[in-house]
Design a protein around this motif. Sequence first.
Motif, PDB file in Angstrom:
ATOM      1  N   PHE A  56      63.529 -23.112 -19.532  1.00 27.59           N
ATOM      2  CA  PHE A  56      62.463 -22.272 -19.001  1.00 27.59           C
ATOM      3  C   PHE A  56      61.160 -22.410 -19.784  1.00 27.59           C
ATOM      4  CE2 PHE A  56      60.134 -18.213 -18.810  1.00 27.59           C
ATOM      5  CZ  PHE A  56      59.846 -18.197 -17.455  1.00 27.59           C
ATOM      6  N   ILE A  57      61.204 -22.836 -21.024  1.00 29.91           N
ATOM      7  CA  ILE A  57      59.992 -22.894 -21.862  1.00 29.91           C
ATOM      8  C   ILE A  57      58.887 -23.743 -21.225  1.00 29.91           C
ATOM      9  CG2 ILE A  57      59.092 -23.763 -24.058  1.00 29.91           C
ATOM     10  CD1 ILE A  57      61.449 -22.400 -25.406  1.00 29.91           C
ATOM     11  N   PRO A  58      59.166 -24.961 -20.704  1.00 27.44           N
ATOM     12  CA  PRO A  58      58.067 -25.696 -20.040  1.00 27.44           C
ATOM     13  C   PRO A  58      57.498 -24.941 -18.831  1.00 27.44           C
ATOM     14  CG  PRO A  58      59.905 -27.165 -20.472  1.00 27.44           C
ATOM     15  CD  PRO A  58      60.374 -25.790 -20.794  1.00 27.44           C
ATOM     16  N   VAL A  59      58.378 -24.250 -18.101  1.00 28.44           N
ATOM     17  CA  VAL A  59      57.919 -23.449 -16.961  1.00 28.44           C
ATOM     18  C   VAL A  59      57.023 -22.317 -17.459  1.00 28.44           C
ATOM     19  CG1 VAL A  59      58.678 -21.981 -15.060  1.00 28.44           C
ATOM     20  CG2 VAL A  59      59.971 -24.041 -15.623  1.00 28.44           C
ATOM     21  N   ALA A  60      57.406 -21.675 -18.557  1.00 32.15           N
ATOM     22  CA  ALA A  60      56.602 -20.588 -19.121  1.00 32.15           C
ATOM     23  C   ALA A  60      55.242 -21.105 -19.572  1.00 32.15           C
ATOM     24  CB  ALA A  60      57.337 -19.929 -20.280  1.00 32.15           C
ATOM     25  N   ILE A  61      55.198 -22.305 -20.122  1.00 33.38           N
ATOM     26  CA  ILE A  61      53.923 -22.896 -20.543  1.00 33.38           C
ATOM     27  C   ILE A  61      53.023 -23.109 -19.332  1.00 33.38           C
ATOM     28  CG2 ILE A  61      52.850 -24.989 -21.488  1.00 33.38           C
ATOM     29  CD1 ILE A  61      55.266 -25.159 -23.414  1.00 33.38           C
ATOM     30  N   VAL A  62      53.583 -23.649 -18.267  1.00 32.46           N
ATOM     31  CA  VAL A  62      52.795 -23.891 -17.054  1.00 32.46           C
ATOM     32  C   VAL A  62      52.318 -22.569 -16.451  1.00 32.46           C
ATOM     33  CG1 VAL A  62      52.919 -24.757 -14.683  1.00 32.46           C
ATOM     34  CG2 VAL A  62      53.861 -26.111 -16.551  1.00 32.46           C
ATOM     35  N   ILE A  63      53.181 -21.577 -16.391  1.00 32.23           N
ATOM     36  CA  ILE A  63      52.784 -20.266 -15.850  1.00 32.23           C
ATOM     37  C   ILE A  63      51.671 -19.656 -16.693  1.00 32.23           C
ATOM     38  CG2 ILE A  63      53.558 -17.889 -15.470  1.00 32.23           C
ATOM     39  CD1 ILE A  63      56.288 -19.052 -14.677  1.00 32.23           C
ATOM     40  N   THR A  64      51.776 -19.768 -18.012  1.00 30.23           N
ATOM     41  CA  THR A  64      50.745 -19.233 -18.903  1.00 30.23           C
ATOM     42  C   THR A  64      49.410 -19.930 -18.673  1.00 30.23           C
ATOM     43  OG1 THR A  64      52.428 -18.751 -20.564  1.00 30.23           O
ATOM     44  CG2 THR A  64      50.152 -18.804 -21.316  1.00 30.23           C
ATOM     45  N   ILE A  65      49.434 -21.234 -18.529  1.00 30.93           N
ATOM     46  CA  ILE A  65      48.193 -21.981 -18.279  1.00 30.93           C
ATOM     47  C   ILE A  65      47.590 -21.578 -16.940  1.00 30.93           C
ATOM     48  CG2 ILE A  65      47.276 -24.290 -17.802  1.00 30.93           C
ATOM     49  CD1 ILE A  65      49.255 -25.331 -19.940  1.00 30.93           C
ATOM     50  N   ILE A  66      48.439 -21.436 -15.927  1.00 24.93           N
ATOM     51  CA  ILE A  66      47.943 -21.044 -14.603  1.00 24.93           C
ATOM     52  C   ILE A  66      47.324 -19.642 -14.656  1.00 24.93           C
ATOM     53  CG2 ILE A  66      48.676 -20.415 -12.262  1.00 24.93           C
ATOM     54  CD1 ILE A  66      50.631 -22.800 -12.431  1.00 24.93           C
ATOM     55  N   LEU A  67      47.992 -18.700 -15.315  1.00 27.44           N
ATOM     56  CA  LEU A  67      47.441 -17.345 -15.434  1.00 27.44           C
ATOM     57  C   LEU A  67      46.112 -17.355 -16.188  1.00 27.44           C
ATOM     58  CD1 LEU A  67      50.652 -15.244 -16.198  1.00 27.44           C
ATOM     59  CD2 LEU A  67      49.312 -15.277 -14.085  1.00 27.44           C
ATOM     60  N   ASP A  68      46.024 -18.172 -17.225  1.00 24.70           N
ATOM     61  CA  ASP A  68      44.787 -18.278 -17.994  1.00 24.70           C
ATOM     62  C   ASP A  68      43.671 -18.865 -17.129  1.00 24.70           C
ATOM     63  OD1 ASP A  68      43.202 -18.032 -20.298  1.00 24.70           O
ATOM     64  OD2 ASP A  68      43.555 -20.134 -20.814  1.00 24.70           O
ATOM     65  N   LEU A  69      43.991 -19.876 -16.326  1.00 25.05           N
ATOM     66  CA  LEU A  69      42.984 -20.469 -15.445  1.00 25.05           C
ATOM     67  C   LEU A  69      42.541 -19.484 -14.361  1.00 25.05           C
ATOM     68  CD1 LEU A  69      44.349 -24.097 -15.047  1.00 25.05           C
ATOM     69  CD2 LEU A  69      42.309 -23.371 -16.286  1.00 25.05           C
ATOM     70  N   ILE A  70      43.492 -18.729 -13.822  1.00 25.59           N
ATOM     71  CA  ILE A  70      43.135 -17.729 -12.814  1.00 25.59           C
ATOM     72  C   ILE A  70      42.226 -16.673 -13.429  1.00 25.59           C
ATOM     73  CG2 ILE A  70      44.056 -15.840 -11.400  1.00 25.59           C
ATOM     74  CD1 ILE A  70      46.508 -17.654 -10.869  1.00 25.59           C
ATOM     75  N   TRP A  71      42.601 -16.177 -14.609  1.00 21.90           N
ATOM     76  CA  TRP A  71      41.784 -15.170 -15.285  1.00 21.90           C
ATOM     77  C   TRP A  71      40.386 -15.713 -15.579  1.00 21.90           C
ATOM     78  CZ3 TRP A  71      41.405 -10.235 -15.945  1.00 21.90           C
ATOM     79  CH2 TRP A  71      40.567  -9.733 -16.930  1.00 21.90           C
ATOM     80  N   GLY A  72      40.312 -16.936 -16.076  1.00 17.58           N
ATOM     81  CA  GLY A  72      39.015 -17.546 -16.368  1.00 17.58           C
ATOM     82  C   GLY A  72      38.179 -17.731 -15.127  1.00 17.58           C
ATOM     83  N   SER A  73      38.811 -18.134 -14.040  1.00 19.47           N
ATOM     84  CA  SER A  73      38.084 -18.298 -12.778  1.00 19.47           C
ATOM     85  C   SER A  73      37.542 -16.967 -12.288  1.00 19.47           C
ATOM     86  CB  SER A  73      39.002 -18.906 -11.716  1.00 19.47           C
ATOM     87  OG  SER A  73      39.455 -20.169 -12.135  1.00 19.47           O
ATOM     88  N   LEU A  74      38.334 -15.916 -12.422  1.00 18.13           N
ATOM     89  CA  LEU A  74      37.865 -14.585 -12.026  1.00 18.13           C
ATOM     90  C   LEU A  74      36.672 -14.160 -12.873  1.00 18.13           C
ATOM     91  CD1 LEU A  74      41.233 -12.694 -11.433  1.00 18.13           C
ATOM     92  CD2 LEU A  74      39.579 -13.436  -9.710  1.00 18.13           C
ATOM     93  N   MET A  75      36.695 -14.480 -14.158  1.00 17.74           N
ATOM     94  CA  MET A  75      35.569 -14.124 -15.024  1.00 17.74           C
ATOM     95  C   MET A  75      34.314 -14.903 -14.639  1.00 17.74           C
ATOM     96  SD  MET A  75      36.412 -11.734 -17.087  1.00 17.74           S
ATOM     97  CE  MET A  75      37.253 -11.073 -15.662  1.00 17.74           C
ATOM     98  N   LEU A  77      33.630 -16.077 -11.624  1.00 20.91           N
ATOM     99  CA  LEU A  77      33.167 -15.488 -10.370  1.00 20.91           C
ATOM    100  C   LEU A  77      32.484 -14.141 -10.604  1.00 20.91           C
ATOM    101  CD1 LEU A  77      36.133 -16.356  -7.999  1.00 20.91           C
ATOM    102  CD2 LEU A  77      33.826 -17.329  -7.962  1.00 20.91           C
ATOM    103  N   TRP A  78      33.031 -13.350 -11.522  1.00 22.46           N
ATOM    104  CA  TRP A  78      32.432 -12.052 -11.830  1.00 22.46           C
ATOM    105  C   TRP A  78      31.030 -12.229 -12.406  1.00 22.46           C
ATOM    106  CZ3 TRP A  78      32.357  -7.272 -10.594  1.00 22.46           C
ATOM    107  CH2 TRP A  78      31.772  -6.321 -11.427  1.00 22.46           C
ATOM    108  N   GLU A  79      30.855 -13.151 -13.331  1.00 22.47           N
ATOM    109  CA  GLU A  79      29.529 -13.398 -13.909  1.00 22.47           C
ATOM    110  C   GLU A  79      28.559 -13.887 -12.843  1.00 22.47           C
ATOM    111  OE1 GLU A  79      28.299 -12.718 -16.934  1.00 22.47           O
ATOM    112  OE2 GLU A  79      30.218 -11.774 -17.364  1.00 22.47           O
TER     113      GLU A  79
END
Length: 148
Positions: A56-75, A77-79
Amino acid sequence: MKTRVSLFSVSSMVVLIIFVVLVVLYSCVIAIPHGLSRQLPIRHQIIDITAYIGKFIPVAIVITIILDLIWGSLMILWEWYKGRVYTKGKSEGMSEGMSAGIIEQQQKWEEWNARRCKAEAEGTKFDEPPPHAQYGSSIDESTHRNKN
């Protein structure tokens, strides 16, 4: 000094915490119950649980990167949205004459301050009162009239 991810200015610690939470959740919800459900010796159960977590660790790494990219994209868009609203509000204010009064008041203060600095540099007495703020509010006007 905190280390920050440069693109989105998210703390690296936050990314690490997200990763650890994902692995712990997976371990508690899936890996440990699955490993303990089979009737094997404890040694084999521990090996099974560790294998499930390891997969599961590689999957967790990918999920973490995706969540970080989504959060960054939202920021981002907000700016962009804030900048657009600010620019729109600024242009609407100018068309209604609201910002023009503020700019005029600022110019009065700058001119007054320039005269004050000039008198100070020349060593002459400067007793001109500062310009009064005029915001166009009926409360401000009535207060100003009562003082005079």
